[in-house]
Design a protein around this motif. Structure first.
Motif, PDB file in Angstrom:
ATOM      1  N   ALA A   1       0.777  -1.246  -0.160  1.00 49.63           N
ATOM      2  CA  ALA A   1       0.018   0.102   0.030  1.00 49.63           C
ATOM      3  C   ALA A   1       0.776   1.262  -0.015  1.00 49.63           C
TER       4      ALA A   1
ATOM      5  N   ARG B   1      -2.215  -6.896  -1.230  1.00 49.92           N
ATOM      6  CA  ARG B   1      -2.514  -5.672  -0.552  1.00 49.92           C
ATOM      7  C   ARG B   1      -4.160  -5.933   0.108  1.00 49.92           C
TER       8      ARG B   1
ATOM      9  N   ARG C   1      -3.807   2.567   0.407  1.00 50.52           N
ATOM     10  CA  ARG C   1      -4.336   1.454   1.410  1.00 50.52           C
ATOM     11  C   ARG C   1      -5.846   1.136   1.025  1.00 50.52           C
TER      12      ARG C   1
ATOM     13  N   SER D   1      -5.971   5.498  -6.160  1.00 48.99           N
ATOM     14  CA  SER D   1      -5.838   6.115  -4.911  1.00 48.99           C
ATOM     15  C   SER D   1      -5.552   7.640  -4.736  1.00 48.99           C
TER      16      SER D   1
END
Lengths: 421, 421
Positions: free
Chosen positions: A52, A136, A410, B57
């Motif tokens: 992550a 992950r 994450r 992300s």
């Protein structure tokens, strides 16, 4: 003048195949680069996606994009499943074939479970972007499930992470998971103390980072132990299951296992019915051609070859790139009617990161460790990343992690809690 | 003093639920925030992940991370599948239950196919990160397959992208796919001319961006047509299949369909057997409580409510956040023994991006369009992104796209060419 151009087909756009295509620039050839992925992957940082720290797009680039200015290169997004060497054709899975005058096989490796393929679902490895996002998800989901688990034994199993194999990937994964648990996650959870996470690194051989000198191995082990990793040596794992692992005759309950213990070459040797070693790697001639196939080169991880001292050339990016460069030069030389000297591997050095601010580097005569080695490691990796934007983006991600102990990537994707076993 | 703290359970960590949790800071309550994802998603930019402009992300954050400093909040990664209002408990899919004193339902919406759920596999929608990476894969794989297709008709179908529904998401997707084809991809391909890509935006109503004033709708349509989007109005789609769509009685061959036409509220109304509108949205009281359930609030897209003028409150992030804020204040007031005025929606404005350097903004009295609107759109979105790092990262990604016409996130993951239908 009206002669057909010489057709080069390169199978695999990893470090070796891509380098070969790039170095063939200006040669009187027509290149087809085939890969079953649409992206070139910077594998040395794949463990950072799994933990992550980085996003997938920070370490991968569309192959077409990397070769957009090369009108002599056609990129093909396709699965190869054989070579018809007699008729000089590459066989694609969808039934198409590709004719070649020179073939370059750069097909890499996959995980190997030493005859225990049934372990794969329990102990996935790390070779592709999908492997990294799967790992992950498993790592993050384990903490999520631990947070909701009231049974202490099951909770302990959820908070136990076992990495099998203490080469660079295993060491880097163990160190990073330990830091994730110690530095990043503690303020996020209410019911569990993520400091109590166990990260267990199991190695069948006598030391971690066996490719490095003894003193760097010892330093790496000490550094891992300092961040809380349990290092277990001389213990081959004898079973992997949904409950955990067995080693030394004893079971260890763990819900997350990661396989970093071995690889096996791709099926290139099978395609050609050519000589190979136990790991399936093609045994090639000193000029990297396959025996009895002077028009077929093989490079990178899918090849077994020794350096000038008789040591095996390691399966690392610089070795694959040197071979790609050599083959590009050899093809050019042949077309010019010249001969080429045998391939000679030149080892620049070995690097491995151990947790957040430490690394070991073996340049042969010079050995470095600690923070200084970590800075060199970081600068070298950013330097080798292709594309200005990614260098900048990775540099920012790393600064962010080190300044704030936060990891941006994450994300648990590919399903809700339902999906996680 | 020894009284049990008041338990607030919030279901859903979208804009409304998260805002409610954040605004309850300091209140004498114990909060549990439940979501079936581990991340809060910045949905207004989801189309940019689908079109390879941003990484996942960059627009999503772990919910735990956003609330790490709030020891009064417990984040739960779990699926809710019912409410036992009589016993004041939330029912989780895994059999656990959560007791509450006050419940806040912020469960959002999902796609709706107006009774044609069988269309979903052919025309996926865009609500989650997985939806976005699935669409990204389909779009990129279509170009890859077109590159290898020799049959002109099949190639044309591969290079035809149909977006159904011309609200903000449909308009933004259509504009961005057109630019991907015109500006980003041309140098990458050898056999196809990506300029010939057809992007067809089909709308059942009489204009694009129906929520905007007429002149901005007309401007948006002209701008889309300038970048090559075919805008088709007053035509409901009557069939979606693997071959394409049917509208106006005629079939259009297309291999990539995207559904942006309608949503349906989550099952909150079902859970409570409470009054709802045709789209399944709960009809709430002026104080956002569910009729006959004064201890249950419902907010955001899952709710149907009118503003002071009797117009429906739109399903956009600012509306959900205002409701989250209102409910937090209402809970605090109740605990202090005070009453609260009814919820009043204040509309700040509507924004939509149309391709790379254009946008439309409707602030009510002030209407903006073109480049200036695009700058305001960009700054507003970067401003509202949570977390300094993402703001910086998104700003860099956008600058890169605009300076170089390159998109970093052009990755086909979740499988090789095999996976793509």
């Amino acid at each position: 003048m009206s002669q057909e151009p010489h057709r080069v087909v390169i199978v695999g756009a990893g470090f070796g195949g891509l380098e070969c295509a790039l170095r063939l620039k200006g040669a009187p050839v027509e290149i087809t680069l085939v890969d079953r992925r649409n992206h070139h992957l910077f594998q040395p940082l794949l463990y950072q996606v799994a933990t992550a720290s980085l996003a997938t797009s920070e370490i991968a680039w569309p192959i077409r994009y990397l070769l957009r200015d090369r009108s002599d290169v056609t990129t093909l997004f396709a699965n190869v499943n054989g070579v018809d060497a007699a008729n000089k054709r590459v066989l694609l899975e969808d039934g198409d074939t590709l004719g070649y005058d020179t073939l370059v096989l750069a097909t890499g490796v996959r995980h190997a479970y030493f005859g225990h393929d049934e372990w794969e679902p329990f102990a996935p490895g790390l070779k592709t972007l999908e492997d990294a996002t799967t790992l992950r998800r498993r790592i993050l989901v384990a903490f999520e499930r631990a947070e909701r688990e009231s049974d202490p034994e099951r909770r302990a199993a959820l908070l136990t992470f076992v990495i099998i194999g203490a080469g660079p990937t295993g060491v880097e994964l163990a160190g990073t998971i330990a830091e994730l648990a110690r530095d990043t996650l503690p303020p996020d959870f209410r019911n569990i103390d993520t400091h109590k996470t166990r990260v267990v690194l199991i190695e069948a051989g006598p030391r971690v980072l066996a490719g490095f000198p003894d003193d760097l191995s010892a330093y790496a082990q000490r550094s891992l132990e300092e961040v809380g990793v349990e290092v277990i040596l001389n213990q081959p794992v004898t079973e992997c299951s949904a409950d955990g692992v067995v080693f030394g005759g004893k079971p260890l309950q763990a819900r997350t296992l990661i396989w970093a213990a071995g690889v096996r070459a791709s099926r290139a040797a099978e395609w050609l019915q050519a000589p190979h070693d136990r790991a399936g790697r093609l045994q090639v001639q000193p000029d990297l051609t396959v025996p009895d196939h002077p028009d077929i080169f093989a490079i990178g991880d899918t090849v077994s070859i020794a350096d000038a001292k008789g040591n095996p050339v390691p399966g690392i990016a610089p070795a694959a790139k040197q071979q790609g460069r050599y083959v590009a030069a050899a093809i050019k030389a042949r077309l010019a009617g010249q001969t080429t000297a045998p391939f000679r591997y030149s080892h620049a050095g070995s690097l491995a990161q151990i947790g957040k601010r430490k690394a070991v580097i073996d340049f042969g005569t010079i050995k470095l460790r600690g923070t200084i080695a970590w800075w060199i490691w970081g600068i070298a990796h950013i330097y080798f990343l292709i594309g200005l934007r990614n260098r900048l983006s990775v540099a920012i991600s790393w600064l962010w992690i080190h300044a704030r102990d936060q990891r941006a990537a994450r994300l648990i994707t590919q399903g809700s809690s339902k999906v996680a076993r």
